[in-house]
Design a protein around this motif. Sequence first.
Motif, PDB file in Angstrom:
ATOM      1  N   ARG A  41      -7.527  -4.821  -4.743  1.00 15.02           N
ATOM      2  CA  ARG A  41      -8.196  -5.566  -3.661  1.00 15.02           C
ATOM      3  C   ARG A  41      -9.609  -5.988  -4.081  1.00 15.02           C
ATOM      4  NH1 ARG A  41     -11.277  -4.705   1.096  1.00 15.02           N
ATOM      5  NH2 ARG A  41     -11.651  -2.530   0.494  1.00 15.02           N
ATOM      6  N   SER A  42     -10.314  -5.113  -4.791  1.00 19.08           N
ATOM      7  CA  SER A  42     -11.642  -5.464  -5.284  1.00 19.08           C
ATOM      8  C   SER A  42     -11.566  -6.642  -6.253  1.00 19.08           C
ATOM      9  CB  SER A  42     -12.283  -4.260  -5.972  1.00 19.08           C
ATOM     10  OG  SER A  42     -12.472  -3.205  -5.058  1.00 19.08           O
TER      11      SER A  42
ATOM     12  N   VAL B  41      -4.263   3.485   2.922  1.00 16.54           N
ATOM     13  CA  VAL B  41      -5.345   3.835   2.000  1.00 16.54           C
ATOM     14  C   VAL B  41      -6.220   4.943   2.580  1.00 16.54           C
ATOM     15  CG1 VAL B  41      -7.451   2.975   0.893  1.00 16.54           C
ATOM     16  CG2 VAL B  41      -5.370   1.593   0.869  1.00 16.54           C
TER      17      VAL B  41
ATOM     18  N   ALA C  50      -2.053  -3.634  -1.482  1.00 15.51           N
ATOM     19  CA  ALA C  50      -3.188  -4.544  -1.652  1.00 15.51           C
ATOM     20  C   ALA C  50      -2.883  -5.901  -1.023  1.00 15.51           C
ATOM     21  CB  ALA C  50      -3.522  -4.707  -3.132  1.00 15.51           C
TER      22      ALA C  50
ATOM     23  N   ARG D 118      -3.403  -5.525   2.552  1.00 14.58           N
ATOM     24  CA  ARG D 118      -4.824  -5.405   2.898  1.00 14.58           C
ATOM     25  C   ARG D 118      -5.504  -6.775   3.013  1.00 14.58           C
ATOM     26  NH1 ARG D 118      -8.347  -1.787   4.250  1.00 14.58           N
ATOM     27  NH2 ARG D 118      -9.465  -1.290   2.351  1.00 14.58           N
TER      28      ARG D 118
ATOM     29  N   SER E 234      -3.042   4.487  -3.465  1.00 10.17           N
ATOM     30  CA  SER E 234      -4.176   4.107  -2.614  1.00 10.17           C
ATOM     31  C   SER E 234      -5.371   3.679  -3.468  1.00 10.17           C
ATOM     32  CB  SER E 234      -4.563   5.267  -1.694  1.00 10.17           C
ATOM     33  OG  SER E 234      -4.971   6.402  -2.436  1.00 10.17           O
TER      34      SER E 234
ATOM     35  N   CYS F 231      -4.476   0.305  -5.070  1.00 12.02           N
ATOM     36  CA  CYS F 231      -4.630  -0.732  -4.055  1.00 12.02           C
ATOM     37  C   CYS F 231      -6.077  -1.199  -3.951  1.00 12.02           C
ATOM     38  CB  CYS F 231      -4.144  -0.208  -2.704  1.00 12.02           C
ATOM     39  SG  CYS F 231      -4.634  -1.221  -1.289  1.00 12.02           S
ATOM     40  N   GLU F 232      -6.998  -0.266  -3.873  1.00 15.36           N
ATOM     41  CA  GLU F 232      -8.404  -0.638  -3.718  1.00 15.36           C
ATOM     42  C   GLU F 232      -8.956  -1.318  -4.967  1.00 15.36           C
ATOM     43  OE1 GLU F 232     -10.459  -0.080  -0.529  1.00 15.36           O
ATOM     44  OE2 GLU F 232      -8.336  -0.606  -0.498  1.00 15.36           O
TER      45      GLU F 232
ATOM     46  N   THR G 184      -4.616  -0.620   5.633  1.00 12.26           N
ATOM     47  CA  THR G 184      -5.834   0.165   5.832  1.00 12.26           C
ATOM     48  C   THR G 184      -5.504   1.615   6.151  1.00 12.26           C
ATOM     49  OG1 THR G 184      -7.008  -1.793   6.645  1.00 12.26           O
ATOM     50  CG2 THR G 184      -7.956   0.361   7.183  1.00 12.26           C
TER      51      THR G 184
ATOM     52  N   ARG H 269      -6.174   8.511   0.585  1.00 14.76           N
ATOM     53  CA  ARG H 269      -7.401   8.769  -0.173  1.00 14.76           C
ATOM     54  C   ARG H 269      -8.170   9.971   0.374  1.00 14.76           C
ATOM     55  NH1 ARG H 269     -11.041   3.626  -1.556  1.00 14.76           N
ATOM     56  NH2 ARG H 269     -12.047   5.234  -2.814  1.00 14.76           N
TER      57      ARG H 269
END
Length: 215
Positions: free
Chosen positions: A105-106, A55, A37, A40, A98, A101-102, A52, A59
């Motif tokens: 990041r969100s 992930v 993250a 990213r 993954s 991480c998202e 990127t 994913r």
Amino acid sequence: MNVLLDNFPAFRDGFLGTLSITAVSSVIALLLGLLIAGFRVSPVPPLRFFGTAWVTLLRNTPLTLLFLTSFFVVPEILVPGMSPFVLGSLALGFYTSSFVCEAIRSGVNTVPLGQAEAARSIGLTFAQTLRLVVLPQATRTVIPPLSSIFIALTKNSAIAGAFSVAELFGWQKLMSDQGYDIVPIFAWVALGYLLITFSISGIFQVLERRIKVAR
């Protein structure tokens, strides 16, 4: 009840195996997810590209394929002699990282940009800004999705049973092969998973309440 009482040591080993692989792979996923993250949202293009690619690749790769790669490719090419437990934990941890991480990041994207700009204006580096300013604020929005991710990780750990890892799925297969009725077997396996997932949910609920109090 007989299937449990007659085979309790095997059930206990399976339950502890599921608990262990869940705990180890969760730590791997959390640490890797946090690192990726950071990549990213990094101002360095190669790091953003690597994050990127990580992930996107993980994913969109079936978890079973990752297990096959971990068990049949990694020992032959990279690290021979690794135990099934370690290989299963790595496959599950990398895959889940993954999603972690998202989620992180969100959460980072919910923090106002001015917070990071203010941190940089007083001389903080990107890493310091992320660690001291952005992530503590992002945690409030990250906790709920992380709870769902780690509960999904627990259920995904059943795949490890097909690769010689001692866990609840492996116990179910053993009991089925011995001729026990499948219904009580699945009932006890489901109870084992529920104990773990309810515990994870409870831990994250406590974290949410503490964060709300700290606001």
